[in-house]
Design a protein around this motif. Structure first.
Motif, PDB file in Angstrom:
ATOM      1  N   ARG A 194       0.841  -1.198   0.000  1.00 18.24           N
ATOM      2  CA  ARG A 194       0.000   0.000   0.000  1.00 18.24           C
ATOM      3  C   ARG A 194       0.875   1.246   0.000  1.00 18.24           C
ATOM      4  N   GLY A 195       0.341   2.318  -0.539  1.00 18.31           N
ATOM      5  CA  GLY A 195       1.090   3.562  -0.585  1.00 18.31           C
ATOM      6  C   GLY A 195       1.300   4.151   0.800  1.00 18.31           C
ATOM      7  N   LYS A 196       2.410   4.839   0.976  1.00 14.97           N
ATOM      8  CA  LYS A 196       2.682   5.498   2.253  1.00 14.97           C
ATOM      9  C   LYS A 196       1.755   6.697   2.433  1.00 14.97           C
ATOM     10  N   ILE A 197       1.549   7.073   3.677  1.00 14.72           N
ATOM     11  CA  ILE A 197       0.771   8.264   4.010  1.00 14.72           C
ATOM     12  C   ILE A 197       1.718   9.274   4.654  1.00 14.72           C
ATOM     13  N   LEU A 198       1.738  10.482   4.103  1.00 11.55           N
ATOM     14  CA  LEU A 198       2.664  11.525   4.535  1.00 11.55           C
ATOM     15  C   LEU A 198       1.893  12.725   5.077  1.00 11.55           C
ATOM     16  N   GLN A 242       1.461   7.087  -3.042  1.00 12.08           N
ATOM     17  CA  GLN A 242       1.572   7.820  -1.790  1.00 12.08           C
ATOM     18  C   GLN A 242       0.432   8.827  -1.669  1.00 12.08           C
ATOM     19  N   LEU A 243       0.080   9.129  -0.435  1.00 12.20           N
ATOM     20  CA  LEU A 243      -0.999  10.072  -0.175  1.00 12.20           C
ATOM     21  C   LEU A 243      -0.485  11.128   0.801  1.00 12.20           C
ATOM     22  N   ARG A 244      -0.620  12.388   0.412  1.00  9.64           N
ATOM     23  CA  ARG A 244      -0.156  13.479   1.273  1.00  9.64           C
ATOM     24  C   ARG A 244      -1.355  14.126   1.956  1.00  9.64           C
ATOM     25  N   LEU A 245      -1.307  14.176   3.281  1.00  9.64           N
ATOM     26  CA  LEU A 245      -2.380  14.780   4.055  1.00  9.64           C
ATOM     27  C   LEU A 245      -2.122  16.267   4.273  1.00  9.64           C
ATOM     28  N   THR A 246      -3.144  16.950   4.788  1.00  6.47           N
ATOM     29  CA  THR A 246      -2.999  18.357   5.163  1.00  6.47           C
ATOM     30  C   THR A 246      -2.545  18.486   6.618  1.00  6.47           C
ATOM     31  N   ILE A 247      -2.433  17.361   7.301  1.00  2.00           N
ATOM     32  CA  ILE A 247      -2.051  17.341   8.717  1.00  2.00           C
ATOM     33  C   ILE A 247      -0.612  17.822   8.893  1.00  2.00           C
TER      34      ILE A 247
END
Length: 661
Positions: free
Chosen positions: A60-64, A237-242
């Motif tokens: 699965r893609g990483k979450i950043l 990969q998925l980039r959050l706004t956090i």
């Protein structure tokens, strides 16, 4: 008569001959069809009988986070597979398999029966994340148990201590119920998919495409060679706004208290931090949560699996008075309203008390906001009526989903005359409006709804859609349906906007309801609130009433108009909003400190002489000050030269428990 021979008729004999001939012709055609006409097909089928397709699972893609720091990663592990295309009797081998893999034999047989209807070429995932001794057992029993195999799996690694657990969610094996849902129709039993949070909402992006390995096996199902391999395609990969630094501050502020904290950029709707307590450890779900552990989570009265930021529907208490102030101003009722608070007032034959027993004395709108006078807002609610209150509350997003990109958000309740008739087939009584005026009664909202509504007030009516994922890089379909950049404008009179936000800025001053939350040097405006769980009379009947303590609320922002950040805190059982305010201002201070101590955002002026012990920057600023001779604020401007900090702020390199990229 007894010596005469019986003769077979010629017709019967001919029929028998033709029948025998027909049978031979059919057999001959069948042989020709098998050996000549479909020889290629059956040759290929025979070839497949000695070729086994072993899946190669895609990571699965990483979450950043918003700055590219790792929040969720993967780690390699091995899973035990049970191959069902072998000629072995799987049920007979169940005891030996269970002994070597430390499983219950009945569990092995149950899993075999569960997958009996699936195609035999699909293996069964028997046990995930096996230990080294279990891996050695499989390798040493290849000849005895050829149906056992291993596969390397990239398993999820989540932060420690439930950090960001509710927002991120967790993964697990797809259930039968999920397979019946449209978004999971292309998956098969045994696939690992997102079960909650971001993991579920963006499962299609995070989940890659599995590959396969072609293995050559003998008649006993033993692998004797490899023919080829189709590589797996990893998830994106998925980039959050956090912001991890702000998330850490929010987690530390709430600590082990029950409740929620949500921080948002009111200009864009980007969620900067989201905390819900109590929390859970998503790493427990990364392999397979035990039945006992699952039952403990779902039966816990504090509901640790509930994301209270988007799912807790509670009365907002006095924070709703901000909405009341906007409604009263827009309807030209609140500006000239004067009330003498003596500690309570009577409406429709019933006395409604103020939270200050001795009363507030003469009260106008400004004082009513920063001292949270109940009697003023009782009176305002009576004059407005429930439908005018609901009109502005609904326009600001209360009683409806915000559209945040997380699953299972609830809508809350904003009562009105039409709402009560539709749901209860009853008439709305005027006396019910009085309680709604101070955020009690039938009204129930979520922290993220309240955050969005107060954010809109602070921005002069700009109502944004909260979101936790950066839309840059998302497929167009997600952007179109997510409404990430959608903005609605709610009409708020500029004069009323200035008046209300100035009054909110006095809440944290000595005359306000939360002076202990004041942070010197930071212009923070906000509103406290306390909301009853049950009536005070009911609570008084119970000696141990800790479970019935009032909920504390606070929504704060800085600066007071067009702010950079808005923070909402729900402190369940916190009794008073000033305690929630202290938690919120910790988060706001962490945000401001980071902004001040991030030198890369400033352009350093070159030094012409002297040692380089620190740089300086030019800063221009605009601010307003009250005009002593009039009602309007005066606009001031200035240019300052300030020193850059010699030390950079210590910031997190990754989420707690995660290695840096």
């Amino acid at each position: 008569m007894f010596g005469r021979d019986e003769k077979v008729s010629a017709i019967r004999l001919t029929a028998a001959q033709y029948a025998i001939l027909g049978i031979f012709l059919v057999l001959a055609y069948g042989l020709w069809r098998l050996q000549v006409m479909q020889s290629d097909y059956y040759s290929l089928a025979a070839e497949k009988n000695r070729i086994r397709n072993v899946p190669v699972l895609a990571p699965r893609g990483k979450i950043l986070d918003r700055e590219g720091r790792v929040i969720v990663d993967n780690y390699p592990s091995f899973s035990a597979l049970l191959l069902r295309d072998s000629s072995r009797d799987l049920a007979a081998d169940a005891d030996l398999i269970a002994q070597g893999l430390h499983l219950d034999p009945n569990e092995v047989r149950t899993r075999v029966r569960r997958f009996a209807s699936m195609p035999q070429y699909q293996p069964i995932f028997l046990k995930e994340d096996i230990t080294p001794d279990e891996l050695a057992f499989i390798e040493s029993h290849r000849n005895e148990l050829p149906e056992l195999d291993t596969i390397m799996v990239h398993r999820r690694l989540y932060p420690r201590n439930g950090f960001l657990a509710h927002l991120i969610g967790y993964v697990g094996e797809v259930s039968e119920d999920m397979l019946n849902q449209p978004q999971f129709e292309l998956y098969s039993s045994g696939d690992v998919v997102g079960q909650s949070g971001v993991e579920r909402q963006y499962n299609g992006i995070l989940m890659g495409k599995n590959g396969s390995r072609q293995a050559l096996v003998d008649s006993h199902g033993r692998e004797v060679g490899r023919l080829g391999e189709t590589d797996a395609v990893p998830g994106k990969q998925l980039r959050l706004t956090i912001d991890i630094d702000l998330q850490i501050a929010a987690e530390e502020a709430l600590g082990d208290k029950n409740g929620a904290v949500v921080a948002m950029d009111p200009r864009t709707g980007e969620i900067l931090a989201m905390v819900s307590r109590p929390t859970f450890d998503p790493n427990s779900f990364a392999v397979r949560v035990s039945r006992d552990e699952w039952n403990k989570l779902v039966t816990d009265p504090d509901k640790p699996l509930l994301n209270k930021a988007i799912q807790a529907q509670l009365a907002p208490g006095s924070t709703f008075k901000v909405i009341m102030s906007v409604a009263g101003w827009q309807e030209h009722v609140a500006q000239d309203l004067h009330v003498n608070c003596t500690g309570g007032a009577e409406f429709y034959g019933r006395r409604f008390g103020c939270w200050v027993k001795g009363g507030h004395g003469p009260v106008t709108l400004e004082k009513a906001i920063y001292q949270s006078c109940d009697v003023f807002f009782y009176t305002l609610a009576e004059k407005l009526g429930i439908d005018r209150i609901a009109k502005y509350a609904t326009a600001l997003g209360l009683g409806q989903k915000t559209g945040i990109d997380l699953p299972n958000e609830v809508s809350g309740v904003m009562p009105s005359e039409e709402w009560k008739i539709r749901n209860f087939k009853q008439k709305w009584f005027a006396g019910e409006t009085i309680s709604v005026g101070i955020g009690q009664g039938a009204i129930a909202i979520t922290p993220v709804q309240l955050l969005r509504a107060i954010s809109a007030v602070s921005m002069g009516g700009k109502l944004v859609v909260p979101h936790v994922v950066n839309p840059e890089g998302l497929p167009q379909g997600y952007i179109e349906t997510g409404h990430y950049e959608e903005v609605k404008n709610v009409g708020i009179d500029p004069e009323g906007w200035n008046f209300i936000t100035d009054a909110l800025s006095r809440v944290l001053l000595p005359e306000g309801t939360a002076p202990s939350a004041h942070v010197p040097g930071i212009d923070i405006a906000g509103k406290t609130g306390s909301a009853q769980v049950v009536s005070l009379a009911t609570r008084a009947r119970f000696k141990n009433s800790d479970d019935l303590a009032q909920n504390g609320w606070f929504v704060g922002f800085t600066p007071r108009r067009n702010p950079d950040i808005v923070v909402c805190v729900l402190f369940q059982g916190g009794e008073h909003g000033r305690l929630a305010a202290r938690l919120a201002t910790q988060v706001i201070k962490a945000y401001v400190d980071k902004q001040h101590r991030t030198p890369q955002k400033l352009v350093e002026q070159p030094k012409t002489d002297g040692p380089k012990t620190g740089g300086k920057v030019d800063i221009g600023a605009l601010w307003t000050v009250p005009d002593s001779e009039g009602d309007k604020d005066g606009l001031q401007a200035g240019r300052f030269v300030v020193n850059l900090p010699k030390k950079k702020m210590v910031m997190a390199a990754a989420a707690p428990g995660m290695a840096a990229q």
